[in-house]
Structures are given as C-alpha cells and as structure tokens.
Design a protein around this motif. Structure first.
Motif, PDB file in Angstrom:
ATOM      1  N   LEU A  20      82.815  19.064  63.722  1.00 45.58           N
ATOM      2  CA  LEU A  20      83.631  20.480  63.976  1.00 45.58           C
ATOM      3  C   LEU A  20      85.101  20.384  64.390  1.00 45.58           C
ATOM      4  CD1 LEU A  20      80.523  22.191  66.150  1.00 45.58           C
ATOM      5  CD2 LEU A  20      80.979  22.026  63.720  1.00 45.58           C
ATOM      6  N   CYS A  21      85.467  19.454  65.085  1.00 44.44           N
ATOM      7  CA  CYS A  21      86.617  19.514  65.555  1.00 44.44           C
ATOM      8  C   CYS A  21      87.376  18.453  64.881  1.00 44.44           C
ATOM      9  CB  CYS A  21      86.970  19.427  66.941  1.00 44.44           C
ATOM     10  SG  CYS A  21      86.426  18.020  67.892  1.00 44.44           S
ATOM     11  N   ARG A  22      86.893  17.316  64.251  1.00 38.25           N
ATOM     12  CA  ARG A  22      87.526  16.202  63.580  1.00 38.25           C
ATOM     13  C   ARG A  22      88.008  15.232  64.485  1.00 38.25           C
ATOM     14  NH1 ARG A  22      84.403  16.703  59.550  1.00 38.25           N
ATOM     15  NH2 ARG A  22      85.610  14.961  58.719  1.00 38.25           N
ATOM     16  N   GLU A  36      79.692  20.559  71.330  1.00 36.26           N
ATOM     17  CA  GLU A  36      78.263  20.709  71.834  1.00 36.26           C
ATOM     18  C   GLU A  36      78.021  21.886  72.521  1.00 36.26           C
ATOM     19  OE1 GLU A  36      74.449  18.577  73.677  1.00 36.26           O
ATOM     20  OE2 GLU A  36      76.096  17.418  72.736  1.00 36.26           O
ATOM     21  N   ASP A  37      79.045  21.856  73.582  1.00 33.85           N
ATOM     22  CA  ASP A  37      78.675  22.837  74.696  1.00 33.85           C
ATOM     23  C   ASP A  37      79.252  24.196  74.299  1.00 33.85           C
ATOM     24  OD1 ASP A  37      78.034  21.094  76.665  1.00 33.85           O
ATOM     25  OD2 ASP A  37      80.063  20.700  77.444  1.00 33.85           O
ATOM     26  N   GLU A  38      79.879  24.558  73.331  1.00 28.17           N
ATOM     27  CA  GLU A  38      80.081  25.567  72.507  1.00 28.17           C
ATOM     28  C   GLU A  38      79.060  26.439  71.705  1.00 28.17           C
ATOM     29  OE1 GLU A  38      83.656  25.702  70.510  1.00 28.17           O
ATOM     30  OE2 GLU A  38      84.857  25.239  72.462  1.00 28.17           O
ATOM     31  N   LEU A  39      78.054  25.580  71.483  1.00 34.13           N
ATOM     32  CA  LEU A  39      76.977  25.844  70.600  1.00 34.13           C
ATOM     33  C   LEU A  39      76.284  27.079  71.459  1.00 34.13           C
ATOM     34  CD1 LEU A  39      75.591  22.893  68.850  1.00 34.13           C
ATOM     35  CD2 LEU A  39      77.091  24.680  68.091  1.00 34.13           C
ATOM     36  N   PRO A  40      75.866  28.363  70.833  1.00 31.02           N
ATOM     37  CA  PRO A  40      75.154  29.197  71.717  1.00 31.02           C
ATOM     38  C   PRO A  40      73.419  28.952  71.865  1.00 31.02           C
ATOM     39  CG  PRO A  40      75.964  30.144  69.533  1.00 31.02           C
ATOM     40  CD  PRO A  40      76.239  28.857  69.628  1.00 31.02           C
ATOM     41  N   ALA A  41      72.886  28.683  72.782  1.00 30.64           N
ATOM     42  CA  ALA A  41      71.556  28.452  73.028  1.00 30.64           C
ATOM     43  C   ALA A  41      71.029  29.889  72.912  1.00 30.64           C
ATOM     44  CB  ALA A  41      71.277  27.874  74.355  1.00 30.64           C
ATOM     45  N   SER A  82      59.583  28.629  68.180  1.00 33.41           N
ATOM     46  CA  SER A  82      60.545  28.228  69.022  1.00 33.41           C
ATOM     47  C   SER A  82      61.705  27.942  68.451  1.00 33.41           C
ATOM     48  CB  SER A  82      60.171  26.745  69.770  1.00 33.41           C
ATOM     49  OG  SER A  82      60.802  26.264  70.286  1.00 33.41           O
ATOM     50  N   VAL A  83      62.946  28.815  68.687  1.00 31.76           N
ATOM     51  CA  VAL A  83      64.120  28.761  67.949  1.00 31.76           C
ATOM     52  C   VAL A  83      65.103  28.489  69.014  1.00 31.76           C
ATOM     53  CG1 VAL A  83      65.875  29.922  66.524  1.00 31.76           C
ATOM     54  CG2 VAL A  83      63.246  30.362  66.351  1.00 31.76           C
ATOM     55  N   PRO A  84      65.689  27.330  69.359  1.00 34.93           N
ATOM     56  CA  PRO A  84      66.446  26.705  70.494  1.00 34.93           C
ATOM     57  C   PRO A  84      67.926  27.205  70.262  1.00 34.93           C
ATOM     58  CG  PRO A  84      65.928  25.022  69.311  1.00 34.93           C
ATOM     59  CD  PRO A  84      65.135  26.011  68.785  1.00 34.93           C
ATOM     60  N   TRP A  85      68.599  27.607  69.119  1.00 33.39           N
ATOM     61  CA  TRP A  85      69.800  27.898  69.046  1.00 33.39           C
ATOM     62  C   TRP A  85      70.128  29.081  68.405  1.00 33.39           C
ATOM     63  CZ3 TRP A  85      72.761  25.072  72.068  1.00 33.39           C
ATOM     64  CH2 TRP A  85      72.389  23.632  72.462  1.00 33.39           C
ATOM     65  N   LEU A  86      71.121  29.901  68.549  1.00 34.98           N
ATOM     66  CA  LEU A  86      71.502  31.100  67.756  1.00 34.98           C
ATOM     67  C   LEU A  86      72.391  30.522  66.423  1.00 34.98           C
ATOM     68  CD1 LEU A  86      72.785  33.468  70.503  1.00 34.98           C
ATOM     69  CD2 LEU A  86      70.453  33.563  69.160  1.00 34.98           C
ATOM     70  N   TYR A  87      72.221  31.198  65.421  1.00 33.21           N
ATOM     71  CA  TYR A  87      72.910  30.860  63.934  1.00 33.21           C
ATOM     72  C   TYR A  87      74.408  31.418  64.122  1.00 33.21           C
ATOM     73  CZ  TYR A  87      73.104  29.877  58.993  1.00 33.21           C
ATOM     74  OH  TYR A  87      73.574  29.256  57.967  1.00 33.21           O
ATOM     75  N   SER A  88      75.194  30.205  64.750  1.00 32.37           N
ATOM     76  CA  SER A  88      76.550  30.533  64.925  1.00 32.37           C
ATOM     77  C   SER A  88      77.282  29.918  63.555  1.00 32.37           C
ATOM     78  CB  SER A  88      77.173  29.806  66.257  1.00 32.37           C
ATOM     79  OG  SER A  88      76.643  28.558  66.072  1.00 32.37           O
ATOM     80  N   ASP A  89      78.333  30.413  63.560  1.00 33.26           N
ATOM     81  CA  ASP A  89      79.345  29.535  62.573  1.00 33.26           C
ATOM     82  C   ASP A  89      79.320  28.027  62.565  1.00 33.26           C
ATOM     83  OD1 ASP A  89      80.119  32.007  61.666  1.00 33.26           O
ATOM     84  OD2 ASP A  89      81.970  32.049  62.610  1.00 33.26           O
ATOM     85  N   HIS A  93      77.689  25.571  59.739  1.00 34.18           N
ATOM     86  CA  HIS A  93      78.476  24.539  59.135  1.00 34.18           C
ATOM     87  C   HIS A  93      77.655  23.173  58.970  1.00 34.18           C
ATOM     88  CE1 HIS A  93      81.899  21.979  57.939  1.00 34.18           C
ATOM     89  NE2 HIS A  93      81.835  21.229  58.911  1.00 34.18           N
ATOM     90  N   ILE A  94      77.132  22.850  60.174  1.00 33.79           N
ATOM     91  CA  ILE A  94      76.110  21.551  60.179  1.00 33.79           C
ATOM     92  C   ILE A  94      75.242  21.596  59.354  1.00 33.79           C
ATOM     93  CG2 ILE A  94      75.019  20.156  61.577  1.00 33.79           C
ATOM     94  CD1 ILE A  94      76.547  20.954  63.957  1.00 33.79           C
ATOM     95  N   LEU A  95      74.568  22.858  59.317  1.00 34.80           N
ATOM     96  CA  LEU A  95      73.207  22.981  58.428  1.00 34.80           C
ATOM     97  C   LEU A  95      73.702  22.969  56.981  1.00 34.80           C
ATOM     98  CD1 LEU A  95      71.355  25.848  60.347  1.00 34.80           C
ATOM     99  CD2 LEU A  95      70.564  23.492  60.042  1.00 34.80           C
ATOM    100  N   HIS A  96      74.678  23.780  56.652  1.00 33.50           N
ATOM    101  CA  HIS A  96      75.292  23.719  55.211  1.00 33.50           C
ATOM    102  C   HIS A  96      75.562  21.984  54.746  1.00 33.50           C
ATOM    103  CE1 HIS A  96      77.488  24.532  51.683  1.00 33.50           C
ATOM    104  NE2 HIS A  96      76.979  25.654  51.614  1.00 33.50           N
TER     105      HIS A  96
END
Length: 216
Positions: A20-22, A36-41, A82-89, A93-96
């Motif tokens: 994400l931040c390179r 990782e801490d910025e990912l919305p749970a 069980s969906v632990p994370w919200l679909y954030s930008d 990016h990681i999933l794409h």
C-alpha cells in the motif's frame, strides 16, 4: 551512475515491501503495521449476515451479537456469515492484485488478515470454495477461493477441503456491477451440489461478500 549495492543490501535485509505505501514492511508479509492498522474492521455487524451496523458507543462488544432487521424478518439460508473486514480502497487494491494480477503470494497475507480479525473459531466439518466456471478459472489461472482455503488450512483451520462438492453449472455475468436483485437472478441455477452433506457444518469460502447472493 547510481551504486546499487546499498539498495540490494536493503532488499536483502528487508525483502518485503508494503503493497500500500511501498515502504519496507519490516515483516514477512507485504503489509506494514501502519497500513494494517488503517484497514477498517467489520466489528459492528449483524451476527447473521455480517451487514455493517451502527456501533454501540457504550458497549461496542455487544454489537457483535445483534441481528439486522432483514435477518429478523427473512433470515438467510446460511447460519452465519463471517466477514472480518470492510471493503475499503486499501483492501480492494490488495484483492484486485490477487485475483486479476495473479499475485498469488498475497494469499498468505489475506489468510493472515482473516485469522487476525476473525480468529480460528469453531472448526467446520468441511471447507468448500465457491467454484469458478472452467473458462474463468483458465483466464485467472486459479480459483482464488480454493487458494485461500488451502492457506487457511496451513494457518490452523484443521478442516478437510472439498473442491468437488459444489460445481458451477454455467458461466455467469460478473456480480460487481449488478444490484441485489440482479445478483440473485444472475446466480439462479448456477451451482449444483454433487454429494451429500447432511448434518455437516460447511464453511463456504469466497473473497468478497456484498449482498449474500452467492452464499444463498
């Protein structure tokens, strides 16, 4: 001329770069702790379908046991999503990169994120990845849900994997640009069960849950 020796030395010491931040992740996964801490749970959600719900300021942990109005009126066929994370930008990016860029090394990262937030929990009797049509699987190079299942097994979910219990009967349109009703119609009759699973706790594994049409 740039001396590349220091650059090679840094890469040898810190081989992983944050996706994400390179910047160097300083870990054995391509995600630094700050990103990782910025990912919305998805911590405040329906206990049945995992729909995000407003948090309860006075008792945030109590939000995990709530059931949304839709599930109270018309409960889904499955017991729990069980969906632990919200679909954030960031996660998009990681999933794409993982699904469409064939960056399969990210499977370990996604399994890590799953186990970090959702935990191992009660072990199901069977792990069943959502099947891809053979044409889509050939284009992608793999079924990402199956890869995730195998990585979850390595991460401590001690359940057998079944790739033949459910089969895709026909190709379907991509769900990403469809509304809820269109998603249900798109998947009607798309899957078939080819074996018995009576009295089994079956965990159906996919990468993204939006309306729950695939889970149904």
């Amino acid at each position: 001329m740039v001396n590349s020796s220091p650059i090679r030395a840094l890469k040898a010491l810190f081989p992983q770069e944050c996706l994400l931040c390179r910047l160097p992740s300083y870990r054995d996964i391509p995600l630094c702790r700050a990103c990782e801490d910025e990912l919305p749970a998805n911590s405040a959600c329906c206990g049945r379908c995992a729909l995000p719900l407003p948090p309860l300021p006075d008792a945030p942990d109590a939000a995990r046991g709530r059931v949304c109005g839709n599930c109270q009126v018309s409960p889904p066929s499955f017991n729990r999503a069980s969906v632990p994370w919200l679909y954030s930008d960031q996660l998009a990016h990681i999933l794409h990169r993982w699904k469409y860029g064939r960056d399969w090394r990210l499977t370990a990262l996604l399994a890590y994120l799953w186990c970090r937030e959702a935990g191992i929990g009660a072990t199901p009797d069977l792990l069943v990845p959502v099947p891809l049509h053979w044409w889509k699987r050939w284009r992608r190079g793999a079924n990402q849900a199956e890869l995730l299942c195998r990585q979850l097994q390595r991460s401590g979910i001690d359940a057998p994997l079944s790739t033949r219990l459910v089969a895709r009967r026909r190709p379907t349109q991509s769900q990403s640009k469809l509304d809820a009703g269109q998603r249900r119609a798109n998947l009607a009759g798309a899957f078939t069960v080819r074996g018995r699973c009576d009295n089994l706790t079956v965990a159906v594994v996919d990468d993204v849950l939006t309306t729950g049409a695939t889970a149904e």
